[in-house]
Design a protein around this motif. Structure first.
Motif, mmCIF file in Angstrom:
data_model
loop_
_atom_site.group_PDB
_atom_site.id
_atom_site.type_symbol
_atom_site.label_atom_id
_atom_site.label_comp_id
_atom_site.label_asym_id
_atom_site.label_seq_id
_atom_site.Cartn_x
_atom_site.Cartn_y
_atom_site.Cartn_z
ATOM 1 N N GLY A 11 2.042 16.116 -30.295
ATOM 2 C CA GLY A 11 2.106 16.614 -28.930
ATOM 3 C C GLY A 11 1.783 18.103 -28.933
ATOM 4 N N PHE A 12 1.446 18.621 -27.753
ATOM 5 C CA PHE A 12 1.089 20.038 -27.660
ATOM 6 C C PHE A 12 1.716 20.601 -26.386
ATOM 7 N N ASP A 13 2.473 21.699 -26.531
ATOM 8 C CA ASP A 13 3.202 22.245 -25.384
ATOM 9 C C ASP A 13 2.501 23.452 -24.745
ATOM 10 N N GLY A 14 1.233 23.690 -25.115
ATOM 11 C CA GLY A 14 0.509 24.846 -24.582
ATOM 12 C C GLY A 14 0.480 25.992 -25.579
ATOM 13 N N TYR A 15 1.416 25.953 -26.529
ATOM 14 C CA TYR A 15 1.500 27.024 -27.519
ATOM 15 C C TYR A 15 1.354 26.516 -28.948
ATOM 16 N N ILE A 93 2.476 16.072 -24.032
ATOM 17 C CA ILE A 93 3.914 16.270 -24.246
ATOM 18 C C ILE A 93 4.689 16.372 -22.925
ATOM 19 N N HIS A 94 4.002 16.792 -21.871
ATOM 20 C CA HIS A 94 4.677 16.946 -20.580
ATOM 21 C C HIS A 94 5.023 15.614 -19.942
ATOM 22 N N LEU A 145 -4.441 15.647 -25.905
ATOM 23 C CA LEU A 145 -3.137 16.318 -26.021
ATOM 24 C C LEU A 145 -2.810 17.197 -24.819
ATOM 25 N N LEU A 146 -3.797 17.403 -23.956
ATOM 26 C CA LEU A 146 -3.631 18.352 -22.855
ATOM 27 C C LEU A 146 -3.239 17.678 -21.545
ATOM 28 N N PRO A 147 -2.534 18.413 -20.689
ATOM 29 C CA PRO A 147 -2.262 17.879 -19.346
ATOM 30 C C PRO A 147 -3.541 17.880 -18.518
ATOM 31 N N GLU A 148 -3.467 17.349 -17.314
ATOM 32 C CA GLU A 148 -4.664 17.223 -16.473
ATOM 33 C C GLU A 148 -5.319 18.593 -16.240
ATOM 34 N N ARG A 149 -4.465 19.613 -15.968
ATOM 35 C CA ARG A 149 -4.985 20.970 -15.786
ATOM 36 C C ARG A 149 -4.530 21.819 -16.966
ATOM 37 N N LEU A 155 -6.223 25.986 -24.599
ATOM 38 C CA LEU A 155 -7.201 25.272 -25.425
ATOM 39 C C LEU A 155 -7.420 26.010 -26.748
ATOM 40 N N TYR A 156 -7.482 27.325 -26.636
ATOM 41 C CA TYR A 156 -7.659 28.160 -27.828
ATOM 42 C C TYR A 156 -6.465 27.998 -28.776
ATOM 43 N N ASN A 157 -5.258 28.023 -28.211
ATOM 44 C CA ASN A 157 -4.056 27.815 -29.030
ATOM 45 C C ASN A 157 -4.070 26.460 -29.730
ATOM 46 N N LEU A 158 -4.553 25.471 -29.000
ATOM 47 C CA LEU A 158 -4.606 24.119 -29.551
ATOM 48 C C LEU A 158 -5.525 24.062 -30.776
ATOM 49 N N TYR A 159 -6.739 24.594 -30.643
ATOM 50 C CA TYR A 159 -7.698 24.540 -31.757
ATOM 51 C C TYR A 159 -7.255 25.396 -32.936
ATOM 52 N N THR A 160 -6.745 26.576 -32.667
ATOM 53 C CA THR A 160 -6.297 27.401 -33.796
ATOM 54 C C THR A 160 -5.081 26.752 -34.466
ATOM 55 N N GLY A 161 -4.265 26.036 -33.670
ATOM 56 C CA GLY A 161 -3.117 25.338 -34.250
ATOM 57 C C GLY A 161 -3.537 24.176 -35.127
ATOM 58 N N VAL A 162 -4.484 23.401 -34.661
ATOM 59 C CA VAL A 162 -4.936 22.244 -35.425
ATOM 60 C C VAL A 162 -5.585 22.692 -36.733
#
Lengths: 225, 225
Positions: A11-15, A93-94, A145-149, A155-162
Protein backbone atom coordinates in the motif's frame (compact mmCIF):
# COMPACT_ATOMS: atom_id res chain seq x y z
CA UNK A 1 1.09 -32.05 1.28
CA UNK A 2 -0.85 -28.99 2.34
CA UNK A 3 -1.28 -26.17 -0.14
CA UNK A 4 -1.55 -22.57 1.05
CA UNK A 5 -1.50 -19.10 -0.49
CA UNK A 6 0.26 -16.13 1.08
CA UNK A 7 -0.27 -12.49 0.12
CA UNK A 8 2.28 -9.72 -0.01
CA UNK A 9 0.01 -6.67 0.24
CA UNK A 10 1.57 -3.35 -0.76
CA UNK A 11 0.00 0.00 0.00
CA UNK A 12 1.07 3.61 -0.42
CA UNK A 13 -0.04 6.50 1.81
CA UNK A 14 1.33 9.35 -0.35
CA UNK A 15 4.67 9.32 1.43
CA UNK A 16 5.87 5.78 1.93
CA UNK A 17 5.45 2.32 0.49
CA UNK A 18 3.97 -0.01 3.09
CA UNK A 19 3.26 -3.67 3.71
CA UNK A 20 0.23 -5.14 5.50
CA UNK A 21 1.19 -7.74 8.10
CA UNK A 22 -0.76 -9.69 10.66
CA UNK A 23 0.02 -11.11 14.04
CA UNK A 24 -0.47 -14.82 13.69
CA UNK A 25 -3.36 -16.07 15.82
CA UNK A 26 -2.45 -19.76 16.12
CA UNK A 27 0.44 -22.14 16.66
CA UNK A 28 3.13 -22.61 15.43
CA UNK A 29 4.63 -19.13 15.79
CA UNK A 30 1.53 -17.66 17.49
CA UNK A 31 1.86 -13.90 18.07
CA UNK A 32 4.66 -13.49 15.51
CA UNK A 33 4.36 -11.19 12.49
CA UNK A 34 3.36 -12.88 9.28
CA UNK A 35 2.00 -12.36 5.80
CA UNK A 36 -1.70 -12.98 5.45
CA UNK A 37 -2.37 -16.47 4.15
CA UNK A 38 -4.56 -19.51 4.29
CA UNK A 39 -5.20 -22.93 2.85
CA UNK A 40 -6.54 -23.46 -0.65
CA UNK A 41 -10.04 -24.95 -0.47
CA UNK A 42 -11.11 -27.97 -2.57
CA UNK A 43 -13.23 -25.91 -4.99
CA UNK A 44 -10.84 -22.96 -5.37
CA UNK A 45 -7.96 -22.17 -7.69
CA UNK A 46 -5.08 -20.10 -6.31
CA UNK A 47 -6.44 -16.75 -7.50
CA UNK A 48 -9.77 -17.43 -5.85
CA UNK A 49 -8.13 -18.46 -2.58
CA UNK A 50 -5.94 -15.40 -2.65
CA UNK A 51 -8.86 -13.04 -3.39
CA UNK A 52 -10.95 -14.60 -0.66
CA UNK A 53 -8.22 -14.07 1.92
CA UNK A 54 -7.53 -10.53 0.76
CA UNK A 55 -11.24 -9.70 0.99
CA UNK A 56 -11.40 -11.21 4.47
CA UNK A 57 -8.53 -9.07 5.71
CA UNK A 58 -9.05 -5.78 3.88
CA UNK A 59 -12.66 -5.80 2.73
CA UNK A 60 -11.42 -5.11 -0.79
CA UNK A 61 -12.45 -6.82 -4.01
CA UNK A 62 -11.12 -6.45 -7.56
CA UNK A 63 -7.66 -5.65 -6.37
CA UNK A 64 -4.60 -5.88 -8.63
CA UNK A 65 -3.01 -9.23 -7.85
CA UNK A 66 -0.33 -11.30 -9.46
CA UNK A 67 1.22 -14.68 -8.78
CA UNK A 68 4.74 -14.24 -7.50
CA UNK A 69 6.26 -17.66 -6.96
CA UNK A 70 5.56 -21.10 -5.50
CA UNK A 71 7.63 -21.84 -2.41
CA UNK A 72 8.20 -25.52 -1.74
CA UNK A 73 11.12 -26.08 0.55
CA UNK A 74 10.38 -29.30 2.49
CA UNK A 75 11.30 -27.64 5.81
CA UNK A 76 9.64 -24.24 5.33
CA UNK A 77 6.86 -25.05 7.77
CA UNK A 78 8.22 -27.02 10.73
CA UNK A 79 4.85 -28.61 11.60
CA UNK A 80 3.77 -30.21 8.37
CA UNK A 81 4.92 -29.97 4.79
CA UNK A 82 3.08 -27.02 3.30
CA UNK A 83 3.73 -25.48 -0.06
CA UNK A 84 2.82 -21.86 -0.51
CA UNK A 85 1.83 -20.08 -3.68
CA UNK A 86 2.60 -16.41 -3.04
CA UNK A 87 0.67 -13.52 -4.59
CA UNK A 88 1.42 -9.85 -4.40
CA UNK A 89 -1.35 -7.29 -4.30
CA UNK A 90 -1.30 -3.54 -4.87
CA UNK A 91 -4.02 -1.62 -3.07
CA UNK A 92 -5.06 1.96 -2.60
CA UNK A 93 -4.37 2.23 1.11
CA UNK A 94 -7.14 4.81 1.54
CA UNK A 95 -9.74 2.24 0.65
CA UNK A 96 -8.50 -0.06 3.36
CA UNK A 97 -10.76 -0.26 6.40
CA UNK A 98 -9.20 -0.92 9.75
CA UNK A 99 -9.60 -4.11 11.73
CA UNK A 100 -12.22 -5.85 9.66
CA UNK A 101 -11.65 -9.00 11.59
CA UNK A 102 -10.92 -9.69 15.23
CA UNK A 103 -9.15 -12.93 14.36
CA UNK A 104 -5.86 -11.19 13.71
CA UNK A 105 -4.29 -7.89 14.46
CA UNK A 106 -3.28 -6.31 11.14
CA UNK A 107 -0.85 -3.42 10.78
CA UNK A 108 0.83 -1.43 8.02
CA UNK A 109 4.63 -1.32 8.16
CA UNK A 110 6.90 0.95 6.11
CA UNK A 111 8.95 -1.31 3.82
CA UNK A 112 12.11 -0.14 5.52
CA UNK A 113 10.88 -1.18 8.95
CA UNK A 114 9.56 -4.68 8.42
CA UNK A 115 9.75 -6.77 11.61
CA UNK A 116 11.10 -10.32 11.66
CA UNK A 117 8.61 -12.56 9.88
CA UNK A 118 7.77 -16.24 10.32
CA UNK A 119 8.95 -19.09 8.08
CA UNK A 120 10.22 -17.89 4.68
CA UNK A 121 7.98 -14.81 4.58
CA UNK A 122 10.90 -12.35 4.51
CA UNK A 123 12.16 -14.09 1.39
CA UNK A 124 8.71 -13.72 -0.16
CA UNK A 125 8.63 -10.00 0.61
CA UNK A 126 12.10 -9.52 -0.87
CA UNK A 127 11.15 -11.35 -4.04
CA UNK A 128 7.91 -9.35 -4.32
CA UNK A 129 9.85 -6.09 -4.04
CA UNK A 130 12.20 -7.22 -6.82
CA UNK A 131 9.33 -8.22 -9.05
CA UNK A 132 7.58 -4.92 -8.45
CA UNK A 133 10.73 -3.01 -9.44
CA UNK A 134 11.24 -5.14 -12.52
CA UNK A 135 7.66 -4.79 -13.67
CA UNK A 136 7.27 -1.11 -12.82
CA UNK A 137 10.19 -0.28 -15.10
CA UNK A 138 8.12 -1.26 -18.11
CA UNK A 139 4.49 -1.11 -17.07
CA UNK A 140 2.48 1.61 -15.35
CA UNK A 141 1.66 -0.86 -12.58
CA UNK A 142 2.36 1.51 -9.68
CA UNK A 143 -0.76 3.55 -10.42
CA UNK A 144 -2.68 0.67 -8.83
CA UNK A 145 -1.36 1.98 -5.50
CA UNK A 146 -2.70 5.50 -5.94
CA UNK A 147 -6.09 6.99 -5.15
CA UNK A 148 -8.25 8.36 -7.96
CA UNK A 149 -6.68 11.83 -7.57
CA UNK A 150 -3.01 12.17 -6.82
CA UNK A 151 -0.27 14.79 -7.15
CA UNK A 152 3.09 14.68 -8.91
CA UNK A 153 4.99 14.90 -5.59
CA UNK A 154 3.06 11.81 -4.43
CA UNK A 155 3.94 10.00 -7.63
CA UNK A 156 7.56 11.01 -7.18
CA UNK A 157 7.55 9.66 -3.61
CA UNK A 158 6.08 6.42 -4.85
CA UNK A 159 8.77 5.81 -7.49
CA UNK A 160 11.67 6.82 -5.28
CA UNK A 161 10.21 4.55 -2.58
CA UNK A 162 9.88 1.55 -4.85
CA UNK A 163 13.40 1.92 -6.25
CA UNK A 164 14.85 3.21 -2.98
CA UNK A 165 16.73 5.87 -4.87
CA UNK A 166 16.67 9.60 -5.56
CA UNK A 167 15.53 10.61 -9.04
CA UNK A 168 15.97 13.98 -10.67
CA UNK A 169 12.59 15.58 -9.93
CA UNK A 170 12.31 17.74 -13.03
CA UNK A 171 13.38 14.92 -15.29
CA UNK A 172 11.02 12.47 -13.62
CA UNK A 173 8.06 14.82 -14.01
CA UNK A 174 8.85 15.42 -17.67
CA UNK A 175 9.07 11.69 -18.38
CA UNK A 176 5.85 10.89 -16.57
CA UNK A 177 3.91 13.66 -18.30
CA UNK A 178 5.27 12.61 -21.68
CA UNK A 179 3.52 9.23 -21.31
CA UNK A 180 0.25 11.17 -21.64
CA UNK A 181 -1.28 8.84 -19.07
CA UNK A 182 -2.18 11.69 -16.72
CA UNK A 183 -4.99 14.25 -16.88
CA UNK A 184 -4.40 17.46 -14.96
CA UNK A 185 -7.26 18.55 -12.67
CA UNK A 186 -8.29 22.06 -11.75
CA UNK A 187 -8.04 21.50 -7.99
CA UNK A 188 -4.95 21.61 -5.87
CA UNK A 189 -3.89 19.51 -2.92
CA UNK A 190 -2.78 21.92 -0.19
CA UNK A 191 -1.74 19.77 2.74
CA UNK A 192 1.68 18.89 1.38
CA UNK A 193 2.99 22.43 0.82
CA UNK A 194 1.99 26.10 0.97
CA UNK A 195 1.94 26.48 -2.78
CA UNK A 196 -0.05 23.30 -3.22
CA UNK A 197 0.19 20.74 -6.00
CA UNK A 198 -2.28 20.12 -8.77
CA UNK A 199 -4.21 16.89 -8.68
CA UNK A 200 -3.96 14.50 -11.58
CA UNK A 201 -6.14 11.61 -12.65
CA UNK A 202 -5.21 8.62 -14.70
CA UNK A 203 -6.47 8.49 -18.28
CA UNK A 204 -8.17 5.10 -17.89
CA UNK A 205 -8.51 4.48 -21.59
CA UNK A 206 -4.85 5.15 -22.32
CA UNK A 207 -3.85 3.27 -19.20
CA UNK A 208 -5.70 0.11 -20.16
CA UNK A 209 -4.20 0.09 -23.61
CA UNK A 210 -0.72 0.99 -22.33
CA UNK A 211 -0.70 -1.67 -19.68
CA UNK A 212 -0.10 -4.58 -21.99
CA UNK A 213 1.62 -2.63 -24.71
CA UNK A 214 4.98 -3.94 -23.61
CA UNK A 215 5.08 -6.56 -26.33
CA UNK A 216 5.09 -3.81 -28.92
CA UNK A 217 8.66 -3.05 -28.20
CA UNK A 218 10.01 -6.40 -27.18
CA UNK A 219 11.28 -7.70 -30.52
CA UNK A 220 14.09 -5.23 -30.25
CA UNK A 221 17.36 -6.69 -29.13
CA UNK A 222 18.64 -3.18 -28.45
CA UNK A 223 18.37 -3.87 -24.77
CA UNK A 224 20.33 -7.06 -24.98
CA UNK A 225 23.02 -6.51 -22.45
CA UNK B 1 -3.79 -32.50 -2.88
CA UNK B 2 -1.06 -33.96 -5.04
CA UNK B 3 1.85 -31.74 -6.01
CA UNK B 4 3.63 -32.25 -9.33
CA UNK B 5 6.19 -30.42 -11.43
CA UNK B 6 6.02 -30.18 -15.22
CA UNK B 7 8.87 -29.09 -17.49
CA UNK B 8 8.68 -27.08 -20.66
CA UNK B 9 11.96 -28.07 -22.32
CA UNK B 10 13.14 -25.82 -25.15
CA UNK B 11 15.90 -26.78 -27.57
CA UNK B 12 17.37 -25.23 -30.70
CA UNK B 13 18.94 -27.18 -33.57
CA UNK B 14 20.44 -24.20 -35.42
CA UNK B 15 17.33 -23.71 -37.53
CA UNK B 16 14.23 -24.02 -35.38
CA UNK B 17 13.13 -23.66 -31.79
CA UNK B 18 11.83 -26.99 -30.49
CA UNK B 19 9.99 -28.49 -27.56
CA UNK B 20 10.61 -31.91 -25.99
CA UNK B 21 7.41 -33.86 -25.44
CA UNK B 22 6.67 -37.37 -24.26
CA UNK B 23 3.96 -39.86 -24.94
CA UNK B 24 2.33 -40.47 -21.61
CA UNK B 25 2.82 -44.05 -20.44
CA UNK B 26 -0.06 -44.37 -17.99
CA UNK B 27 -3.72 -43.54 -17.46
CA UNK B 28 -5.42 -41.09 -17.58
CA UNK B 29 -4.64 -39.93 -21.12
CA UNK B 30 -2.24 -42.83 -21.84
CA UNK B 31 -0.56 -42.50 -25.23
CA UNK B 32 -1.30 -38.77 -25.53
CA UNK B 33 1.41 -36.14 -25.89
CA UNK B 34 2.43 -34.42 -22.71
CA UNK B 35 5.07 -32.33 -21.03
CA UNK B 36 7.52 -34.27 -18.92
CA UNK B 37 6.49 -34.20 -15.29
CA UNK B 38 6.27 -36.08 -12.04
CA UNK B 39 5.33 -35.85 -8.40
CA UNK B 40 7.37 -33.90 -5.88
CA UNK B 41 8.96 -36.30 -3.37
CA UNK B 42 8.83 -35.72 0.41
CA UNK B 43 12.48 -34.66 0.68
CA UNK B 44 12.61 -32.50 -2.46
CA UNK B 45 11.92 -28.87 -3.19
CA UNK B 46 10.49 -27.96 -6.61
CA UNK B 47 13.85 -27.23 -8.22
CA UNK B 48 15.20 -30.58 -7.11
CA UNK B 49 12.15 -32.43 -8.39
CA UNK B 50 12.36 -30.61 -11.68
CA UNK B 51 16.10 -31.29 -12.08
CA UNK B 52 15.64 -34.96 -11.24
CA UNK B 53 12.96 -35.36 -13.89
CA UNK B 54 14.96 -33.45 -16.48
CA UNK B 55 18.01 -35.62 -15.78
CA UNK B 56 15.89 -38.75 -16.06
CA UNK B 57 14.56 -37.74 -19.47
CA UNK B 58 17.54 -36.04 -21.08
CA UNK B 59 20.57 -37.20 -19.11
CA UNK B 60 21.47 -33.53 -18.58
CA UNK B 61 22.50 -31.83 -15.35
CA UNK B 62 23.16 -28.16 -14.60
CA UNK B 63 20.65 -27.01 -17.15
CA UNK B 64 19.21 -23.47 -17.15
CA UNK B 65 15.85 -23.74 -15.44
CA UNK B 66 13.37 -21.25 -14.12
CA UNK B 67 10.05 -21.47 -12.33
CA UNK B 68 7.27 -20.40 -14.65
CA UNK B 69 4.01 -20.55 -12.73
CA UNK B 70 1.96 -22.68 -10.36
CA UNK B 71 -1.17 -24.09 -11.97
CA UNK B 72 -3.95 -24.92 -9.55
CA UNK B 73 -7.27 -25.16 -11.29
CA UNK B 74 -9.35 -27.67 -9.28
CA UNK B 75 -10.36 -29.53 -12.45
CA UNK B 76 -7.03 -29.51 -14.31
CA UNK B 77 -6.48 -33.23 -13.66
CA UNK B 78 -9.76 -35.14 -13.95
CA UNK B 79 -8.61 -38.04 -11.74
CA UNK B 80 -7.47 -36.33 -8.58
CA UNK B 81 -6.74 -32.75 -7.62
CA UNK B 82 -3.13 -32.13 -8.59
CA UNK B 83 -1.40 -28.81 -8.58
CA UNK B 84 1.52 -28.38 -10.92
CA UNK B 85 4.50 -26.10 -10.54
CA UNK B 86 5.80 -25.58 -14.07
CA UNK B 87 9.45 -24.95 -14.92
CA UNK B 88 10.95 -24.05 -18.23
CA UNK B 89 14.38 -25.31 -19.24
CA UNK B 90 16.71 -24.20 -22.03
CA UNK B 91 19.05 -26.89 -23.28
CA UNK B 92 21.67 -27.27 -25.96
CA UNK B 93 19.88 -29.82 -28.11
CA UNK B 94 23.17 -31.31 -29.29
CA UNK B 95 23.91 -32.53 -25.80
CA UNK B 96 20.62 -34.37 -25.64
CA UNK B 97 20.94 -38.13 -25.96
CA UNK B 98 18.12 -40.04 -27.51
CA UNK B 99 15.80 -42.36 -25.67
CA UNK B 100 17.51 -42.50 -22.32
CA UNK B 101 14.51 -44.25 -20.88
CA UNK B 102 12.14 -46.86 -22.25
CA UNK B 103 9.36 -45.68 -19.98
CA UNK B 104 8.27 -43.01 -22.40
CA UNK B 105 8.74 -42.14 -26.00
CA UNK B 106 10.23 -38.64 -26.19
CA UNK B 107 10.27 -36.48 -29.31
CA UNK B 108 11.31 -32.97 -30.33
CA UNK B 109 8.59 -30.88 -31.99
CA UNK B 110 9.08 -27.55 -33.79
CA UNK B 111 7.21 -24.93 -31.76
CA UNK B 112 4.95 -24.29 -34.71
CA UNK B 113 3.89 -27.91 -34.92
CA UNK B 114 3.02 -28.83 -31.35
CA UNK B 115 0.42 -31.62 -31.17
CA UNK B 116 -2.60 -31.46 -28.89
CA UNK B 117 -1.40 -31.82 -25.31
CA UNK B 118 -3.09 -33.26 -22.22
CA UNK B 119 -4.66 -31.27 -19.39
CA UNK B 120 -3.55 -27.61 -19.34
CA UNK B 121 -0.13 -28.32 -20.87
CA UNK B 122 -0.80 -26.19 -23.98
CA UNK B 123 -1.46 -23.24 -21.69
CA UNK B 124 1.82 -23.91 -19.93
CA UNK B 125 3.72 -23.96 -23.22
CA UNK B 126 2.10 -20.71 -24.31
CA UNK B 127 2.98 -19.02 -21.04
CA UNK B 128 6.56 -20.31 -21.24
CA UNK B 129 6.92 -18.88 -24.74
CA UNK B 130 5.69 -15.50 -23.54
CA UNK B 131 8.06 -15.52 -20.59
CA UNK B 132 10.97 -16.46 -22.83
CA UNK B 133 10.18 -13.54 -25.14
CA UNK B 134 9.83 -11.15 -22.27
CA UNK B 135 13.04 -12.23 -20.61
CA UNK B 136 15.09 -12.51 -23.79
CA UNK B 137 14.38 -8.87 -24.60
CA UNK B 138 16.49 -7.80 -21.63
CA UNK B 139 18.77 -10.69 -20.79
CA UNK B 140 21.10 -12.78 -22.96
CA UNK B 141 19.17 -15.88 -21.90
CA UNK B 142 18.88 -17.41 -25.37
CA UNK B 143 22.58 -18.26 -25.45
CA UNK B 144 21.68 -21.11 -23.11
CA UNK B 145 20.16 -22.81 -26.15
CA UNK B 146 23.32 -22.65 -28.25
CA UNK B 147 26.30 -25.00 -28.46
CA UNK B 148 29.75 -23.75 -27.46
CA UNK B 149 30.47 -22.60 -31.02
CA UNK B 150 27.74 -21.03 -33.10
CA UNK B 151 27.39 -18.77 -36.13
CA UNK B 152 25.62 -15.44 -36.59
CA UNK B 153 23.07 -16.98 -38.98
CA UNK B 154 22.21 -19.52 -36.26
CA UNK B 155 21.82 -16.74 -33.72
CA UNK B 156 19.61 -14.87 -36.18
CA UNK B 157 17.44 -17.96 -36.68
CA UNK B 158 17.12 -18.34 -32.94
CA UNK B 159 15.89 -14.78 -32.34
CA UNK B 160 13.52 -14.73 -35.28
CA UNK B 161 12.20 -18.10 -34.09
CA UNK B 162 11.60 -16.97 -30.53
CA UNK B 163 9.86 -13.76 -31.61
CA UNK B 164 8.25 -15.34 -34.66
CA UNK B 165 9.17 -12.31 -36.71
CA UNK B 166 11.64 -11.18 -39.35
CA UNK B 167 14.40 -8.87 -38.16
CA UNK B 168 16.68 -6.75 -40.31
CA UNK B 169 19.72 -9.03 -40.59
CA UNK B 170 22.39 -6.36 -40.83
CA UNK B 171 20.91 -4.38 -37.97
CA UNK B 172 20.53 -7.47 -35.83
CA UNK B 173 24.16 -8.48 -36.38
CA UNK B 174 25.38 -5.01 -35.55
CA UNK B 175 23.38 -4.92 -32.32
CA UNK B 176 24.50 -8.34 -31.22
CA UNK B 177 28.17 -7.61 -31.90
CA UNK B 178 27.94 -4.29 -30.09
CA UNK B 179 27.10 -6.14 -26.84
CA UNK B 180 30.70 -7.44 -26.95
CA UNK B 181 29.43 -10.76 -25.63
CA UNK B 182 30.79 -12.69 -28.61
CA UNK B 183 34.33 -13.76 -29.50
CA UNK B 184 35.00 -14.45 -33.16
CA UNK B 185 36.77 -17.73 -33.92
CA UNK B 186 39.17 -18.51 -36.76
CA UNK B 187 37.19 -21.47 -38.07
CA UNK B 188 34.17 -21.37 -40.32
CA UNK B 189 31.05 -23.47 -40.37
CA UNK B 190 30.54 -24.64 -43.98
CA UNK B 191 27.40 -26.75 -43.97
CA UNK B 192 25.00 -23.83 -43.98
CA UNK B 193 26.29 -22.06 -47.09
CA UNK B 194 29.06 -22.15 -49.73
CA UNK B 195 30.80 -19.11 -48.34
CA UNK B 196 30.59 -20.41 -44.80
CA UNK B 197 30.03 -18.46 -41.60
CA UNK B 198 32.54 -17.76 -38.87
CA UNK B 199 32.06 -19.46 -35.58
CA UNK B 200 31.64 -17.38 -32.45
CA UNK B 201 31.98 -18.25 -28.82
CA UNK B 202 30.40 -16.55 -25.84
CA UNK B 203 32.66 -14.42 -23.65
CA UNK B 204 31.78 -16.28 -20.43
CA UNK B 205 33.13 -13.61 -18.13
CA UNK B 206 31.17 -10.83 -19.80
CA UNK B 207 28.14 -13.06 -20.09
CA UNK B 208 28.03 -13.86 -16.39
CA UNK B 209 28.31 -10.23 -15.42
CA UNK B 210 25.82 -9.11 -18.09
CA UNK B 211 23.23 -11.69 -17.14
CA UNK B 212 22.04 -9.95 -14.01
CA UNK B 213 23.00 -6.47 -15.06
CA UNK B 214 19.40 -5.65 -15.79
CA UNK B 215 18.87 -3.92 -12.49
CA UNK B 216 21.48 -1.37 -13.47
CA UNK B 217 19.07 0.25 -15.83
CA UNK B 218 15.75 -0.33 -14.14
CA UNK B 219 15.45 2.84 -12.08
CA UNK B 220 14.75 4.63 -15.30
CA UNK B 221 11.12 5.40 -15.92
CA UNK B 222 11.96 6.16 -19.53
CA UNK B 223 10.32 2.94 -20.53
CA UNK B 224 7.16 3.69 -18.68
CA UNK B 225 4.57 3.23 -21.33
Amino acid sequence: MLVAVDSIIFGFDGYELKLLLIQRGFEPEKGKWSLMGGFVQPDENFEQASSRILKQLTGLKNVYMEQLYAFGDPARDPEERTISVAYFALIDIHKYEKQLSDDYHAEWFPLKKIPKLIFDHSKMVKMAQEKLRYKAAFHPILFELLPERFTLPQLYNLYTGVYDTILDKRNFTRKILSTKLLIKQKEKEKEGSKKGAFYYKLDKRRYDSAFHSFLNFIPNPDNLK
